[in-house]
Design a protein around this motif. Structure first.
Motif, PDB file in Angstrom:
ATOM      1  N   LYS A   1       0.808  -1.071   0.021  1.00 34.64           N
ATOM      2  CA  LYS A   1      -0.082   0.165   0.021  1.00 34.64           C
ATOM      3  C   LYS A   1       0.869   1.196   0.070  1.00 34.64           C
ATOM      4  O   LYS A   1       0.545   2.261  -0.368  1.00 34.64           O
ATOM      5  CB  LYS A   1      -1.050  -0.216   1.217  1.00 34.64           C
ATOM      6  N   GLU A   2       2.137   1.188   0.375  1.00 42.86           N
ATOM      7  CA  GLU A   2       3.073   2.203   0.609  1.00 42.86           C
ATOM      8  C   GLU A   2       3.414   2.867  -0.924  1.00 42.86           C
ATOM      9  O   GLU A   2       4.107   3.732  -1.068  1.00 42.86           O
ATOM     10  CB  GLU A   2       4.093   2.082   1.619  1.00 42.86           C
ATOM     11  N   ASP A   3       3.364   1.745  -1.671  1.00 50.06           N
ATOM     12  CA  ASP A   3       3.778   1.979  -3.173  1.00 50.06           C
ATOM     13  C   ASP A   3       2.963   3.011  -3.958  1.00 50.06           C
ATOM     14  O   ASP A   3       3.172   3.332  -5.114  1.00 50.06           O
ATOM     15  CB  ASP A   3       3.767   0.802  -3.974  1.00 50.06           C
ATOM     16  N   PHE A   4       1.768   3.205  -3.468  1.00 52.85           N
ATOM     17  CA  PHE A   4       0.657   4.049  -4.194  1.00 52.85           C
ATOM     18  C   PHE A   4       0.575   5.471  -3.608  1.00 52.85           C
ATOM     19  O   PHE A   4       0.978   5.798  -2.665  1.00 52.85           O
ATOM     20  CB  PHE A   4      -0.825   3.369  -4.040  1.00 52.85           C
ATOM     21  N   ASP A   5       0.305   6.410  -4.557  1.00 55.88           N
ATOM     22  CA  ASP A   5       0.391   7.840  -4.235  1.00 55.88           C
ATOM     23  C   ASP A   5      -1.212   7.926  -4.911  1.00 55.88           C
ATOM     24  O   ASP A   5      -1.494   7.979  -5.894  1.00 55.88           O
ATOM     25  CB  ASP A   5       1.188   8.828  -4.951  1.00 55.88           C
ATOM     26  N   ILE A   6      -2.396   8.567  -3.909  1.00 54.67           N
ATOM     27  CA  ILE A   6      -3.437   8.786  -4.310  1.00 54.67           C
ATOM     28  C   ILE A   6      -3.740  10.360  -3.960  1.00 54.67           C
ATOM     29  O   ILE A   6      -3.487  10.629  -2.959  1.00 54.67           O
ATOM     30  CB  ILE A   6      -4.472   7.878  -3.692  1.00 54.67           C
ATOM     31  N   GLU A   7      -4.127  11.182  -4.904  1.00 53.39           N
ATOM     32  CA  GLU A   7      -4.348  12.567  -4.669  1.00 53.39           C
ATOM     33  C   GLU A   7      -5.618  13.151  -5.348  1.00 53.39           C
ATOM     34  O   GLU A   7      -6.041  12.507  -6.306  1.00 53.39           O
ATOM     35  CB  GLU A   7      -3.169  13.426  -5.492  1.00 53.39           C
ATOM     36  N   ILE A   8      -6.278  14.044  -4.713  1.00 53.14           N
ATOM     37  CA  ILE A   8      -7.312  14.704  -5.443  1.00 53.14           C
ATOM     38  C   ILE A   8      -6.917  16.252  -5.411  1.00 53.14           C
ATOM     39  O   ILE A   8      -6.496  16.640  -4.564  1.00 53.14           O
ATOM     40  CB  ILE A   8      -8.628  14.811  -4.352  1.00 53.14           C
ATOM     41  N   ASP A   9      -6.997  16.708  -6.626  1.00 56.82           N
ATOM     42  CA  ASP A   9      -6.809  17.905  -6.932  1.00 56.82           C
ATOM     43  C   ASP A   9      -7.747  18.828  -7.946  1.00 56.82           C
ATOM     44  O   ASP A   9      -7.846  18.165  -9.214  1.00 56.82           O
ATOM     45  CB  ASP A   9      -5.270  18.230  -7.563  1.00 56.82           C
ATOM     46  N   GLN A  10      -8.512  19.736  -7.594  1.00 59.00           N
ATOM     47  CA  GLN A  10      -9.353  20.233  -8.407  1.00 59.00           C
ATOM     48  C   GLN A  10     -10.495  19.154  -8.942  1.00 59.00           C
ATOM     49  O   GLN A  10     -10.650  19.068 -10.045  1.00 59.00           O
ATOM     50  CB  GLN A  10      -8.858  21.145  -9.604  1.00 59.00           C
ATOM     51  N   ASN A  11     -10.996  18.428  -7.896  1.00 56.97           N
ATOM     52  CA  ASN A  11     -12.066  17.464  -8.594  1.00 56.97           C
ATOM     53  C   ASN A  11     -11.535  16.326  -9.400  1.00 56.97           C
ATOM     54  O   ASN A  11     -12.307  15.520 -10.093  1.00 56.97           O
ATOM     55  CB  ASN A  11     -13.215  18.234  -9.230  1.00 56.97           C
ATOM     56  N   ILE A  12     -10.081  15.986  -9.515  1.00 51.92           N
ATOM     57  CA  ILE A  12      -9.607  15.146 -10.050  1.00 51.92           C
ATOM     58  C   ILE A  12      -8.902  14.195  -9.206  1.00 51.92           C
ATOM     59  O   ILE A  12      -7.860  14.517  -8.577  1.00 51.92           O
ATOM     60  CB  ILE A  12      -8.709  15.549 -11.335  1.00 51.92           C
ATOM     61  N   LEU A  13      -9.289  12.908  -9.245  1.00 46.29           N
ATOM     62  CA  LEU A  13      -8.923  11.885  -8.402  1.00 46.29           C
ATOM     63  C   LEU A  13      -7.618  11.165  -9.181  1.00 46.29           C
ATOM     64  O   LEU A  13      -7.846  10.805 -10.337  1.00 46.29           O
ATOM     65  CB  LEU A  13      -9.765  10.862  -8.160  1.00 46.29           C
ATOM     66  N   THR A  14      -6.413  10.935  -8.726  1.00 48.89           N
ATOM     67  CA  THR A  14      -5.004  10.706  -9.592  1.00 48.89           C
ATOM     68  C   THR A  14      -4.552   9.445  -8.696  1.00 48.89           C
ATOM     69  O   THR A  14      -4.247   9.817  -7.280  1.00 48.89           O
ATOM     70  CB  THR A  14      -4.045  11.693  -9.917  1.00 48.89           C
ATOM     71  N   ILE A  15      -4.235   8.272  -9.370  1.00 49.32           N
ATOM     72  CA  ILE A  15      -3.724   7.094  -8.646  1.00 49.32           C
ATOM     73  C   ILE A  15      -2.364   6.840  -9.395  1.00 49.32           C
ATOM     74  O   ILE A  15      -2.351   6.980 -10.443  1.00 49.32           O
ATOM     75  CB  ILE A  15      -4.617   5.818  -8.759  1.00 49.32           C
ATOM     76  N   SER A  16      -1.271   6.976  -8.775  1.00 46.53           N
ATOM     77  CA  SER A  16       0.132   6.793  -9.538  1.00 46.53           C
ATOM     78  C   SER A  16       0.845   5.912  -8.764  1.00 46.53           C
ATOM     79  O   SER A  16       0.857   5.727  -7.408  1.00 46.53           O
ATOM     80  CB  SER A  16       0.601   8.110  -9.604  1.00 46.53           C
TER      81      SER A  16
END
Length: 157
Positions: A73-88
């Motif tokens: 689970k530490e390998d993922f980066d999940i962000e929300i910016d201006q109503n956009i969910l990004t998984i990287s």
């Protein structure tokens, strides 16, 4: 015998001109506009793959499930910016072995990035994520006013 023939391009039929060669600009357009991107990217590994993703909607939430086995689970980066969910995810690895007569060194890099525009009905303050058995599950609750209410009967007075 000539190999110039009538061709069709962009829906227009061109008549072959047997007396002149194609202009330099049309020749470059034909070359660069055709398969140059495929040619350039097919021979190189970009290190980027997109994991399979399922998105489903329930009465109370949206569920995003991403198949990414073999990670933590530490390998993922999940962000929300201006109503956009990004998984990287980005990973680098290196392995080397040194012996008397040789040195073997292998290294690699892989990454992915998926972005999703959240619907207006999403409550982005209450998003949660869980990673289990190779599946990253993200629950995006709906705003209370967006949840479907059960039908009710209205009595006539």
């Amino acid at each position: 015998m000539s190999n110039l023939v009538n061709t069709e391009r962009n829906g227009l039929r061109r008549r072959a001109n047997y007396s002149t060669f194609p202009s330099l600009s049309s020749w470059m357009s034909d070359i660069l506009g055709s398969d140059i991107n495929t040619l350039m990217t097919s021979n190189f590994n970009t290190g980027m793959t997109l994991p399979a993703t399922n998105i489903k909607e329930t009465d109370d939430a949206y569920m995003v499930e991403v198949a990414i086995p073999g990670m933590k689970k530490e390998d993922f980066d999940i962000e929300i910016d201006q109503n956009i969910l990004t998984i990287s995810n980005e990973q680098e690895f290196e392995d080397s072995e040194e012996k008397e007569s040789y040195t073997r060194r292998e290294f690699g890099y892989s990454s992915f990035k998926r972005s999703f525009t959240l619907p207006e009905t999403a409550d982005d303050e209450k998003i949660s994520a869980n990673y289990e058995n190779g599946i990253l599950a993200i629950e995006i609750p709906k705003r209370e006013e967006a949840k479907q209410k059960p039908a009710r009967r209205i009595d006539i007075k």
